[in-house]
Design an enzyme around this catalytic site. Structure first.
Site, mmCIF file in Angstrom:
data_model
loop_
_atom_site.group_PDB
_atom_site.id
_atom_site.type_symbol
_atom_site.label_atom_id
_atom_site.label_comp_id
_atom_site.label_asym_id
_atom_site.label_seq_id
_atom_site.Cartn_x
_atom_site.Cartn_y
_atom_site.Cartn_z
ATOM 1 N N ASN A 102 -25.904 15.415 -8.120
ATOM 2 C CA ASN A 102 -26.065 16.640 -7.340
ATOM 3 C C ASN A 102 -26.280 17.787 -8.298
ATOM 4 O OD1 ASN A 102 -25.543 15.214 -5.048
ATOM 5 N ND2 ASN A 102 -23.709 16.343 -4.480
ATOM 6 N N ASP A 146 -22.874 11.822 -2.440
ATOM 7 C CA ASP A 146 -22.377 11.171 -1.222
ATOM 8 C C ASP A 146 -22.542 9.659 -1.243
ATOM 9 O OD1 ASP A 146 -21.436 13.411 0.214
ATOM 10 O OD2 ASP A 146 -23.512 14.066 0.468
ATOM 11 N N PRO A 175 -16.377 7.435 -1.701
ATOM 12 C CA PRO A 175 -15.156 7.934 -1.063
ATOM 13 C C PRO A 175 -15.179 9.450 -0.994
ATOM 14 C CG PRO A 175 -14.720 7.233 -3.314
ATOM 15 C CD PRO A 175 -16.133 6.836 -3.013
ATOM 16 N N ASP A 176 -14.545 10.008 0.014
ATOM 17 C CA ASP A 176 -14.456 11.471 0.127
ATOM 18 C C ASP A 176 -13.134 11.916 -0.520
ATOM 19 O OD1 ASP A 176 -13.942 14.144 1.106
ATOM 20 O OD2 ASP A 176 -15.711 13.815 2.375
ATOM 21 N N ILE A 177 -13.245 12.577 -1.662
ATOM 22 C CA ILE A 177 -12.050 12.923 -2.448
ATOM 23 C C ILE A 177 -11.212 13.966 -1.714
ATOM 24 C CG2 ILE A 177 -11.240 13.817 -4.676
ATOM 25 C CD1 ILE A 177 -14.016 12.808 -5.800
ATOM 26 N N PHE A 185 -14.907 23.179 -0.688
ATOM 27 C CA PHE A 185 -16.123 23.987 -0.652
ATOM 28 C C PHE A 185 -17.085 23.400 0.369
ATOM 29 C CE2 PHE A 185 -16.673 27.268 -3.993
ATOM 30 C CZ PHE A 185 -15.366 27.264 -4.463
ATOM 31 N N LYS A 206 -15.980 20.866 8.360
ATOM 32 C CA LYS A 206 -15.410 20.254 7.147
ATOM 33 C C LYS A 206 -13.929 20.589 7.006
ATOM 34 C CE LYS A 206 -19.753 19.840 4.740
ATOM 35 N NZ LYS A 206 -20.730 20.358 3.809
HETATM 36 N N1 CTP Z 1 -16.252 16.232 -1.279
HETATM 37 C C1 CTP Z 1 -15.447 15.264 -1.840
HETATM 38 N N2 CTP Z 1 -15.886 13.984 -1.896
HETATM 39 C C2 CTP Z 1 -17.102 13.638 -1.391
HETATM 40 C C3 CTP Z 1 -17.936 14.630 -0.819
HETATM 41 C C4 CTP Z 1 -17.476 15.928 -0.788
HETATM 42 O O1 CTP Z 1 -14.364 15.570 -2.290
HETATM 43 N N3 CTP Z 1 -17.507 12.387 -1.472
HETATM 44 C C5 CTP Z 1 -15.725 17.610 -1.190
HETATM 45 C C6 CTP Z 1 -16.459 18.613 -2.052
HETATM 46 O O2 CTP Z 1 -15.830 18.706 -3.327
HETATM 47 C C7 CTP Z 1 -16.293 19.885 -1.231
HETATM 48 C C8 CTP Z 1 -16.288 19.382 0.211
HETATM 49 O O3 CTP Z 1 -15.902 18.032 0.146
HETATM 50 O O4 CTP Z 1 -15.054 20.494 -1.471
HETATM 51 C C9 CTP Z 1 -17.601 19.506 0.916
HETATM 52 O O5 CTP Z 1 -18.620 18.937 0.159
HETATM 53 P P1 CTP Z 1 -20.141 18.951 0.662
HETATM 54 O O6 CTP Z 1 -20.984 18.232 -0.313
HETATM 55 O O7 CTP Z 1 -20.517 20.356 1.052
HETATM 56 O O8 CTP Z 1 -20.036 18.166 2.033
HETATM 57 P P2 CTP Z 1 -20.105 16.671 2.448
HETATM 58 O O9 CTP Z 1 -18.766 16.266 2.965
HETATM 59 O O10 CTP Z 1 -20.675 15.830 1.360
HETATM 60 O O11 CTP Z 1 -21.088 16.733 3.702
HETATM 61 P P3 CTP Z 1 -22.679 17.053 3.754
HETATM 62 O O12 CTP Z 1 -23.230 16.503 2.457
HETATM 63 O O13 CTP Z 1 -23.119 16.324 4.948
HETATM 64 O O14 CTP Z 1 -22.805 18.525 3.895
#
Ligand code: CTP
Length: 400
Positions: free
Chosen positions: A208, A279, A306-308, A324, A338
């Site tokens: 990213n 993602d 995984p979503d941290i 964020f 979110k």
């Molecule tokens: N985040 C995370 N782990 C992921 C994706 C996102 O921890 N795999 C966290 C980012 O650090 C940020 C927040 O989630 O604090 C939102 O990230 P963003 O990229 O804007 O959103 P996504 O959840 O990835 O959704 P989208 O890409 O559909 O906007």
């Protein structure tokens, strides 16, 4: 942040005195007016002429030279001065300052101060470790004195250990936030920053766009507010801010592992997910290099990372969770979704293409039932505001 316009630098007698010359140059470059006082021993290491040339002011060497407006130097040098810095600070000056001894210009200057004082110690490791020095440092800290360093490392005497002075650029890094109120004293902050990188093969990958600058500024602001900070960074070349523990990671899974291990082992009061986490990852990544064969495209298969933030959001042992949201449109709506789905207390939303590569950020603070815009402002100003809000949320949660 309280701005520093004028500094009095007291130089005491250690070999690190030569680094104070470089420090004066750095201060001058940022527009800070510097006046120098030296002990007799310091002049054995660096000549006063050097400091006179660098500061464009006479150097004070004894209590007996008349100062400005008919006052003595130990009084005059404390007038209109925002900060007194003792660098290098020897074991001897720490002992005198801790006990209120004023038997030369520099010790009198420290005793007669009205402004904050920062000691930047430098000495042999056995002198630093000596219980007498440790007692003096504890006493000075209890009296409100600030300290930067020392660190472990190679020493001019040939030893290796604690007592080495921190570098002038590290003191410069601390300076802007030195006088910040310590709203997070004794607290732990863990944050992620920068991009992640998901390999396709050994030379290619997906990532990213993120410089990591906003996250690193938040780490600094948390440190300046007195927190113990762990910064879990994706691939970025940014230098580690002084006093912050950094863990380097590459992929989203590495980053999650580092976050989980840090939270499990040390705990945290505040977690801030600033990283632009990829993602998806490639499940059929290859070792070596996929060769380009004309007309043939590689077939990549993806899996969700995984979503941290959500993982931390589900933990009950971290009081405050902040994330964020970088969006292209519909900022408030997406940020609120979110905020709810990731169990965050606050989401800092921004329009992605505006923040990328810029020194400034224009953000929207979104909570489950409110939205407030902030900026455009320098990224360090946005960072201070995020930390101010984080401390507020923490205090509110703890008092309810
Ligand atoms: N985040 C995370 N782990 C992921 C994706 C996102 O921890 N795999 C966290 C980012 O650090 C940020 C927040 O989630 O604090 C939102 O990230 P963003 O990229 O804007 O959103 P996504 O959840 O990835 O959704 P989208 O890409 O559909 O906007």
């Amino acid at each position: 942040m309280q701005s520093i316009r004028r500094v009095t630098l007291a130089v005491t007698g250690g070999i690190a005195a030569y680094k104070s010359c470089e420090f004066v140059r750095a201060l001058k470059k940022t527009g800070i007016d510097v006046h120098v006082a030296m002990t007799e021993h310091a002049t054995a290491f660096v000549g006063p002429i050097t400091f006179e040339a660098l500061t464009a002011h006479p150097v004070a060497l004894t209590e007996w030279t008349p100062g400005g407006q008919g006052t003595m130097p130990h009084i005059a040098l404390n007038q209109d001065c925002d900060l007194l810095i003792v660098m290098p600070a020897t074991a001897n000056i720490l002992a005198k300052a801790a006990n209120g001894i004023a038997d030369d210009l520099v010790s009198s200057l420290i005793l007669a101060r009205r402004q904050p004082v920062l000691f930047v110690p430098a000495m042999n490791r056995f002198m630093w470790d000596n219980p007498a020095t440790q007692r003096n440092v504890a006493r000075l800290k209890a009296d409100g004195a600030l300290f930067a360093g020392p660190v472990c490392g190679y020493q001019a005497c040939g030893d290796n250990g604690a007592g080495r002075m921190i570098e002038p650029d590290e003191v410069m890094d601390l300076l802007p936030g030195l006088l910040t109120p310590k709203s997070l004293a004794g607290r732990r902050v863990v944050l992620t920053a920068g991009p992640t990188f998901e390999p396709i093969d050994d030379v290619r990958g997906i990532t990213n766009r993120s410089s990591g600058r906003q996250g690193f500024e938040i780490a600094r602001a948390a440190r300046d507010a007195g927190a113990d900070v762990t910064l879990i960074a994706g691939p970025t070349t940014l230098p580690t801010p002084y006093g912050i523990k950094r863990i380097n990671t590459v992929t989203a899974r590495d980053m999650l592992k580092a976050v989980t291990q840090t939270l499990d082992s040390k705990g945290a009061d505040i977690f801030i997910g600033v990283a632009a986490v990829a993602d998806w990852r490639v499940t059929n990544a290859k070792e070596g290099k996929i060769k380009k064969i004309d007309g043939c495209l590689p077939e990549l298969q993806f899996e969700e990372n995984p979503d941290i933030l959500r993982t931390v959001g589900e933990r009950s042992d971290v009081a405050v969770k902040i994330g964020f949201a970088a969006e292209a449109t519909n900022l408030e709506n997406y940020a609120r979704v979110k905020c709810n789905s990731k169990h965050a207390d606050l989401i800092v939303g921004n329009i992605a293409h505006q923040a990328l590569g810029s020194d400034q950020n224009d953000v929207l603070f979104v909570t489950p039932n409110n939205a407030e815009s902030f900026g455009p402002a320098e990224k360090h100003v946005v960072a201070e505001e995020i930390i101010r809000r984080a401390a507020l949320i923490l205090n509110t949660k703890e008092t309810h």
